[in-house]
Write a protein that holds these residues in place. Structure first.
Motif, PDB file in Angstrom:
ATOM      1  N   MET A   1      45.789  97.209 142.373  1.00 22.74           N
ATOM      2  CA  MET A   1      44.698  96.274 142.623  1.00 22.74           C
ATOM      3  C   MET A   1      45.280  94.871 142.779  1.00 22.74           C
ATOM      4  SD  MET A   1      40.984  96.114 140.718  1.00 22.74           S
ATOM      5  CE  MET A   1      41.724  96.558 139.172  1.00 22.74           C
ATOM      6  N   ARG A   2      44.777  94.125 143.722  1.00 24.70           N
ATOM      7  CA  ARG A   2      45.296  92.789 143.988  1.00 24.70           C
ATOM      8  C   ARG A   2      45.122  91.868 142.782  1.00 24.70           C
ATOM      9  NH1 ARG A   2      42.703  91.656 149.994  1.00 24.70           N
ATOM     10  NH2 ARG A   2      43.837  93.280 151.119  1.00 24.70           N
ATOM     11  N   ALA A   3      46.024  90.903 142.679  1.00 19.28           N
ATOM     12  CA  ALA A   3      46.001  89.976 141.548  1.00 19.28           C
ATOM     13  C   ALA A   3      44.689  89.199 141.495  1.00 19.28           C
ATOM     14  CB  ALA A   3      47.186  89.016 141.642  1.00 19.28           C
ATOM     15  N   HIS A  29      39.553  99.471 134.977  1.00 22.05           N
ATOM     16  CA  HIS A  29      40.523 100.494 135.364  1.00 22.05           C
ATOM     17  C   HIS A  29      41.114 100.134 136.728  1.00 22.05           C
ATOM     18  CE1 HIS A  29      39.460 103.633 132.348  1.00 22.05           C
ATOM     19  NE2 HIS A  29      38.256 103.108 132.432  1.00 22.05           N
ATOM     20  N   ASP A  30      42.412 100.320 136.855  1.00 23.08           N
ATOM     21  CA  ASP A  30      43.091 100.104 138.133  1.00 23.08           C
ATOM     22  C   ASP A  30      43.290 101.464 138.801  1.00 23.08           C
ATOM     23  OD1 ASP A  30      44.616  99.383 140.272  1.00 23.08           O
ATOM     24  OD2 ASP A  30      46.198  98.402 139.122  1.00 23.08           O
ATOM     25  N   LEU A  31      42.621 101.706 139.938  1.00 22.91           N
ATOM     26  CA  LEU A  31      42.761 102.960 140.671  1.00 22.91           C
ATOM     27  C   LEU A  31      43.842 102.879 141.738  1.00 22.91           C
ATOM     28  CD1 LEU A  31      39.009 103.926 141.281  1.00 22.91           C
ATOM     29  CD2 LEU A  31      40.462 104.427 139.312  1.00 22.91           C
ATOM     30  N   ASP A  32      44.447 101.728 141.884  1.00 21.75           N
ATOM     31  CA  ASP A  32      45.365 101.484 142.999  1.00 21.75           C
ATOM     32  C   ASP A  32      46.829 101.514 142.581  1.00 21.75           C
ATOM     33  OD1 ASP A  32      45.257 101.178 145.746  1.00 21.75           O
ATOM     34  OD2 ASP A  32      45.525  99.015 145.666  1.00 21.75           O
ATOM     35  N   SER A  33      47.087 101.767 141.312  1.00 20.86           N
ATOM     36  CA  SER A  33      48.468 101.662 140.820  1.00 20.86           C
ATOM     37  C   SER A  33      49.203 102.991 140.819  1.00 20.86           C
ATOM     38  CB  SER A  33      48.454 101.117 139.385  1.00 20.86           C
ATOM     39  OG  SER A  33      47.848 102.052 138.501  1.00 20.86           O
ATOM     40  N   ASN A  34      48.489 104.102 141.082  1.00 24.31           N
ATOM     41  CA  ASN A  34      49.065 105.448 141.052  1.00 24.31           C
ATOM     42  C   ASN A  34      49.560 105.844 139.669  1.00 24.31           C
ATOM     43  OD1 ASN A  34      48.704 105.925 143.862  1.00 24.31           O
ATOM     44  ND2 ASN A  34      50.507 104.673 144.282  1.00 24.31           N
ATOM     45  N   ASP A  35      49.094 105.146 138.647  1.00 18.46           N
ATOM     46  CA  ASP A  35      49.447 105.502 137.268  1.00 18.46           C
ATOM     47  C   ASP A  35      48.193 106.054 136.598  1.00 18.46           C
ATOM     48  OD1 ASP A  35      50.555 105.822 134.817  1.00 18.46           O
ATOM     49  OD2 ASP A  35      51.008 103.712 134.452  1.00 18.46           O
ATOM     50  N   TYR A  94      32.231 100.435 140.855  1.00 19.13           N
ATOM     51  CA  TYR A  94      33.504 100.531 141.578  1.00 19.13           C
ATOM     52  C   TYR A  94      33.849  99.211 142.252  1.00 19.13           C
ATOM     53  CZ  TYR A  94      33.159 105.476 140.677  1.00 19.13           C
ATOM     54  OH  TYR A  94      33.070 106.686 140.043  1.00 19.13           O
ATOM     55  N   ILE A  95      35.089  98.795 142.066  1.00 20.71           N
ATOM     56  CA  ILE A  95      35.614  97.588 142.700  1.00 20.71           C
ATOM     57  C   ILE A  95      36.255  98.016 144.025  1.00 20.71           C
ATOM     58  CG2 ILE A  95      37.176  95.636 142.438  1.00 20.71           C
ATOM     59  CD1 ILE A  95      37.127  96.369 139.351  1.00 20.71           C
ATOM     60  N   ARG A  96      35.864  97.387 145.115  1.00 22.79           N
ATOM     61  CA  ARG A  96      36.314  97.830 146.438  1.00 22.79           C
ATOM     62  C   ARG A  96      37.084  96.722 147.161  1.00 22.79           C
ATOM     63  NH1 ARG A  96      33.774 102.623 147.530  1.00 22.79           N
ATOM     64  NH2 ARG A  96      31.987 103.116 146.195  1.00 22.79           N
ATOM     65  N   ASP A  97      37.982  97.151 148.042  1.00 25.08           N
ATOM     66  CA  ASP A  97      38.705  96.185 148.868  1.00 25.08           C
ATOM     67  C   ASP A  97      37.880  95.866 150.116  1.00 25.08           C
ATOM     68  OD1 ASP A  97      38.985  98.364 150.550  1.00 25.08           O
ATOM     69  OD2 ASP A  97      41.121  98.665 150.147  1.00 25.08           O
ATOM     70  N   ASP A  98      38.441  95.120 151.029  1.00 27.08           N
ATOM     71  CA  ASP A  98      37.708  94.694 152.220  1.00 27.08           C
ATOM     72  C   ASP A  98      37.329  95.853 153.131  1.00 27.08           C
ATOM     73  OD1 ASP A  98      37.952  92.105 151.340  1.00 27.08           O
ATOM     74  OD2 ASP A  98      39.737  91.674 152.541  1.00 27.08           O
ATOM     75  N   ILE A 103      39.243 100.559 144.562  1.00 24.11           N
ATOM     76  CA  ILE A 103      40.570 100.237 144.037  1.00 24.11           C
ATOM     77  C   ILE A 103      40.546 100.004 142.530  1.00 24.11           C
ATOM     78  CG2 ILE A 103      41.408  99.277 146.203  1.00 24.11           C
ATOM     79  CD1 ILE A 103      40.786  96.489 145.094  1.00 24.11           C
ATOM     80  N   GLY A 104      39.353 100.003 141.950  1.00 22.64           N
ATOM     81  CA  GLY A 104      39.238  99.787 140.516  1.00 22.64           C
ATOM     82  C   GLY A 104      37.862 100.169 140.010  1.00 22.64           C
ATOM     83  N   VAL A 105      37.733 100.170 138.698  1.00 22.28           N
ATOM     84  CA  VAL A 105      36.449 100.469 138.050  1.00 22.28           C
ATOM     85  C   VAL A 105      36.163  99.392 137.012  1.00 22.28           C
ATOM     86  CG1 VAL A 105      35.234 102.045 136.507  1.00 22.28           C
ATOM     87  CG2 VAL A 105      36.551 102.959 138.400  1.00 22.28           C
ATOM     88  N   PHE A 106      34.950  98.882 137.032  1.00 23.99           N
ATOM     89  CA  PHE A 106      34.483  97.927 136.025  1.00 23.99           C
ATOM     90  C   PHE A 106      33.402  98.642 135.227  1.00 23.99           C
ATOM     91  CE2 PHE A 106      32.217  94.327 134.274  1.00 23.99           C
ATOM     92  CZ  PHE A 106      33.208  93.391 134.035  1.00 23.99           C
TER      93      PHE A 106
END
Length: 211
Positions: A1-3, A29-35, A94-98, A103-106
């Motif tokens: 997820m972007r800074a 939660h960061d869904l974009d880190s592959n961890d 869900y947090i979304r990119d453009d 890319i994340g969950v709040f």
């Protein structure tokens, strides 16, 4: 997820937690880190569910990682349950990119255990029947989450493993695959041992379930 996304989420989480007090847990939660197993990158009032930064995903987050992120929908005001029995009113956003990709969950989890006890006491005077509640469980780590998903797969089939035939096991494996259980490290080994099947059989059951 972007800074920039992270920084905004951190600020928002802190503000909501301060606004609503110590019973309000806010998780990012960061869904974009592959961890997958360490998706929590920020948490306020983690004592509510007993989790902390670096812990793994909830059932809903795991399903999001397994499924089509473009088709995910926010879930608002549903019930969950912590390991120590607290009943929480939860929302997952869900947090979304453009491009609209998740890319994340709040997530917000508010402890309403005491409120429910008061509500039930009042309903003893005003209602003739108390509605049943089956809140979803929030696991502290991915090992507990995998155990819970395996238990749910057995309940779905409706019979213990020694009595399951091939079709029953395919059904259970399909449930585990659909819920993202196999995203968890070494989950295949545990599932094979639990159902008494080989790795080859597991993969053939997954393929069969898809077809």
């Amino acid at each position: 997820m972007r800074a920039s996304h992270l920084q905004f989420c951190f600020q928002l989480a802190r503000g909501i937690a301060q606004q609503f007090g110590s019973n309000c847990e806010v998780v990012v939660h960061d869904l974009d880190s592959n961890d997958v197993e360490h998706s929590i990158v920020a948490i306020e009032n983690g004592h509510v569910s007993g989790r902390r930064v670096g812990d793994g995903p909830s059932h809903i987050v795991l399903e999001a990682l397994r499924g089509d992120c473009a088709r995910l929908e926010d879930r608002l005001a549903y019930l969950t349950r912590s390991d120590d029995g607290k009943i929480l009113k939860s929302s997952t956003i869900y947090i979304r990119d453009d491009d609209g990709r998740a890319i994340g969950v709040f997530a917000i989890n508010y402890d309403i255990t005491l409120m429910l006890a008061m509500e039930d006491a009042l309903k003893g005077f005003t209602a003739t029947q108390v509605p049943e509640r089956e809140p979803e469980h929030i696991s502290r780590n991915v090992a507990d989450l995998l155990d819970e998903l395996i238990e749910q797969s057995v309940k779905l089939v409706g019979k213990p493993v020694p009595l399951m035939n091939k079709e029953d096991k395919v059904k259970a494996i399909q449930f585990l695959n659909d819920t993202g259980a196999f995203l968890i490290t070494k989950s295949g080994d545990k599932v094979c041992k639990f159902f008494g099947i080989s790795k080859y059989t597991l993969y053939s059951y997954i393929d069969e379930a898809k077809n």
